[in-house]
Design a protein around this motif. Structure first.
Motif, short mmCIF file in Angstrom:
data_model
loop_
_atom_site.label_atom_id
_atom_site.label_comp_id
_atom_site.label_asym_id
_atom_site.label_seq_id
_atom_site.Cartn_x
_atom_site.Cartn_y
_atom_site.Cartn_z
N GLN A 45 0.83 -1.20 0.00
CA GLN A 45 0.00 0.00 0.00
C GLN A 45 0.87 1.25 0.00
N MET A 46 0.54 2.21 -0.86
CA MET A 46 1.21 3.52 -0.82
C MET A 46 0.46 4.37 0.21
N ASN A 49 2.50 9.37 -0.07
CA ASN A 49 2.32 9.94 -1.42
C ASN A 49 2.37 8.87 -2.51
N PRO A 50 1.60 9.06 -3.59
CA PRO A 50 1.57 8.07 -4.67
C PRO A 50 2.72 8.28 -5.65
N SER A 100 2.69 7.55 -9.37
CA SER A 100 2.14 6.20 -9.52
C SER A 100 0.63 6.17 -9.41
N ASP A 101 0.05 5.16 -10.03
CA ASP A 101 -1.35 4.84 -9.81
C ASP A 101 -1.41 3.99 -8.54
N ARG A 102 -1.90 4.60 -7.46
CA ARG A 102 -1.78 3.96 -6.14
C ARG A 102 -2.45 2.59 -6.07
N ARG A 205 -6.54 13.93 1.63
CA ARG A 205 -6.83 13.53 0.25
C ARG A 205 -8.12 14.23 -0.14
N GLU A 301 -3.92 10.49 -7.82
CA GLU A 301 -3.62 9.18 -7.21
C GLU A 301 -3.71 8.03 -8.22
N TYR A 309 -3.70 13.85 -3.90
CA TYR A 309 -2.84 13.91 -2.71
C TYR A 309 -2.22 15.31 -2.67
N TYR A 378 9.24 4.87 1.19
CA TYR A 378 9.06 3.55 0.59
C TYR A 378 10.38 2.95 0.13
#
Length: 625
Positions: A45-46, A49-50, A100-102, A205, A301, A309, A378
């Motif tokens: 899971q992000m 931030n994505p 990224s696409d979360r 968000r 996101e 975000y 991450y």
């Protein structure tokens, strides 16, 4: 009959970025591996931030990919925007980053792990470890199920006794909407481990349909996007989504200040250390009172979601203050919240209690990776997970540990910093932390690390062959520039465009290429170069390698020489049971720090805070050097 009759080689506790890379590394080396996580739906899971990568973090993702980890491939497959940061500086500073696409990011990680041989999954909370003597023997779940193993990697993230704060309200949780993990901290402290508390935060968000992007500054991706992974399994983006930039104002700051007396950071409810380099919005306006505005990055996101975000607006202020302040930002006048920002406090274990392998000094076979070691991000978590997974797998096989040095990888810098210096605030990687960043560029991570990874059974033969081919092609291209001449009439028009001194006679191309004004694009205008590149079907990566090695040859050689000096000190080993009390000439502080951290080499000892050059001289004399 027990659910788990077999004994696993490696159990990974936690399914975040560290846990996923640990599981992939151990399983891909052939170890029988189990990933235990509280929720299989939130693997990778992000939670913040994505995005993946950024300054120094992008180098780490490239290094993970070069080693055979999954973060680079997943990032490429789920990217919605790519940027190479710091392109106005030298190549040592270039840092790739993707938006990224979360949802797809987590989904792709799950798919890749499910396709990984030797890897099993189980959904439940681990409440304690099975420890016999000084050895870990497995884990116990909250249902009382015992799962036996030869090693355990703890990657608990923010879940260990996690406490979420929004204004005066607080409640247990590892992430918003998920429960905290209890029991492990208390057991580890009972076993003799030292623990502490840290905090981090996340912004609100919001619904993108409620924003007016015409009042913001558009931030598109690169015109010619690259990608993270060196693998042919991914391709650069063909279309991208833009981010946007907005700004706070004095009005916004004044509204935020009305909530300070209800902020857990200012009213004493939170006393733990937060990330210095990613402060909350209230911390920013308090610390930088002279600034009348701060940047906010409005980041989508994913491809098909309206959720955004608000990077730069991390906060734990009461939700009504968050809403009123953000509504006063241009473009946010009609903002609708999906969820407010919050701060989270969690347990960590000072990483000076670890070896370079990330194995704990107190309990054999037990490894820590990620935020449990006091890091943030991450990428920092993922590389620790990979290294812990590798070393847990190697230990089970009774093989030599795998350790990256400070001159080999940013991963080596990060781990050495943690276990040698410790950290009292969430640790984040920067290029400035690395002494040899000209050697450890993002573009050559595969050449540096894939051969090492192949030697320990992680990177594939195909990956190694691709690296060797790229190195050979770059070497041949450099030799072409060194051995091929260019005539004045062909090169002088190009030199004139840059007001660079014209040539009076033919000379080797490499001499022209080394001029500061001349770039690869200029050399590609020359007929012989154009033909050579076309005939040999050379990739952008090969051309870039040749250019960097030609342009920065002097810097690279100088850093290599310095790294060799460091390695000589690295080779002077200190026995595990060395008694520092024998060295009466050591300062009291040095003796105390050396006894606690127990460095493995003179080089590591020299990096410990409180150990002076004279202390190192005393040790060298004692060891006959």
């Amino acid at each position: 009959m027990s659910l788990f009759q077999d004994i696993y080689d490696v159990i990974i506790v936690g399914g975040g970025h560290a846990g996923c890379e640990a599981a992939a590394a151990a399983a891909n080396r052939g170890s029988k591996t189990l990933l235990v996580t509280m929720n299989l739906q939130t693997i990778a899971q992000m939670s913040c931030n994505p995005a993946m990568g950024g300054i120094a973090k992008g180098q780490i993702v490239r290094e993970i990919d070069a080693m055979g980890g999954y973060s680079g491939i997943v990032s490429d497959k789920t990217a919605i925007q790519f940027k190479m940061l710091n392109m106005s500086k030298g190549p040592a500073m270039w840092s790739p980053r993707v938006q990224s696409d979360r949802m797809r990011f987590a989904e792709e990680w799950r798919h890749m792990l499910e396709r990984t041989p030797n890897l099993d999954f189980y959904q439940e909370m681990v409440s304690s470890l099975i420890v016999e003597g000084d050895n870990v023997q497995g884990v116990v779940t909250s249902l009382g199920i015992e799962i036996r193993s030869k090693s355990v990697v703890l990657t608990n993230g923010t879940f260990l006794n996690g406490l979420i704060h929004i204004g005066e309200k607080n409640f247990g949780g590892g992430r918003s909407g998920e429960r905290a993990s209890r029991g492990i901290t208390e057991q580890l402290v009972e076993l003799g481990f030292e623990s502490g508390r840290m905090k981090t935060g996340t912004p609100p968000r919001v619904d993108g349909r409620s924003l007016d992007f015409t009042k913001m500054v558009e931030q598109p991706g690169d015109e010619h996007p690259q990608k993270f992974s060196f693998s042919a399994a991914t391709k650069p983006l063909e279309t991208q989504r833009s981010c946007h930039m907005a700004y706070t104002s004095n009005e916004v700051h004044e509204i935020l200040k009305t909530g300070f007396d209800r902020s857990p950071m200012f009213n004493g409810n939170i006393q733990s250390s937060g990330p210095r380099y990613c402060p909350s919005i209230e911390d920013k306006i308090n610390r930088f009172a002279d600034k009348d505005r701060h940047q906010l990055f409005v980041e989508p996101e994913g491809w098909n979601t309206v959720e955004y975000y608000i990077n730069g607006f991390s906060t734990s202020l009461p939700e009504d203050v968050q809403f009123k302040a953000l509504s006063s930002v241009k473009g946010f006048e009609k903002v609708k919240f999906f969820r407010p920002g919050y701060a989270i406090e969690y347990d960590y274990f000072p990483p000076t209690q670890l070896k370079h392998t990330l194995e704990t000094k107190l309990i054999s076979g037990l490894y820590f990776a990620g935020q449990i070691n006091g890091t943030t991000g991450y990428e920092e978590a993922a590389c620790q997970g990979m290294m812990a997974g590798i070393n847990a797998s190697l230990k089970v096989e009774e093989q030599e540990p795998f350790i990256l040095t400070r001159s080999e990888a940013y991963i080596g810098v990060l781990i050495d910093d943690l276990i040698t210096k410790g950290t009292e605030e969430p640790y984040r990687m920067f290029t400035s932390r690395a002494e040899y960043r000209t050697l450890m560029r993002q573009d050559n991570a595969d050449a540096r690390l894939t051969p090492l990874s192949y030697a320990i059974g992680l990177a594939s033969k195909e990956k190694l062959n691709a690296v060797e081919q790229k190195k050979e092609e770059a070497k041949d291209l450099i030799e072409f520039f060194e051995n091929t001449s260019v005539a004045p009439e062909e090169i002088n028009p190009i030199l004139e465009d840059y007001n660079s001194s014209p040539m009076s006679q033919s000379d080797k191309m490499v001499k022209v290429f080394r001029r500061p004004q001349i770039a690869l694009k200029d050399m590609l205008l020359l007929q012989d170069v154009k033909k050579y590149v076309s005939d040999n079907n050379l990739s952008h990566e090969v051309l870039e390698q040749a250019e960097i090695q030609i342009k920065y040859a002097g810097y690279i050689e100088k850093e290599k020489a310095n790294a060799d000096k460091l390695q000589r000190l690295e080779n002077i080993r200190i026995p595990d049971n060395f008694d520092y009390k024998l060295l009466k000439s050591l300062s009291y502080e040095a003796r105390e720090k050396l006894t606690k951290i127990r460095p493995t080499s003179i080089s590591q000892a020299s990096r410990i805070s409180g150990v002076s050059p004279s202390d190192i001289s005393v040790m060298l004399v004692y060891m006959g050097r």
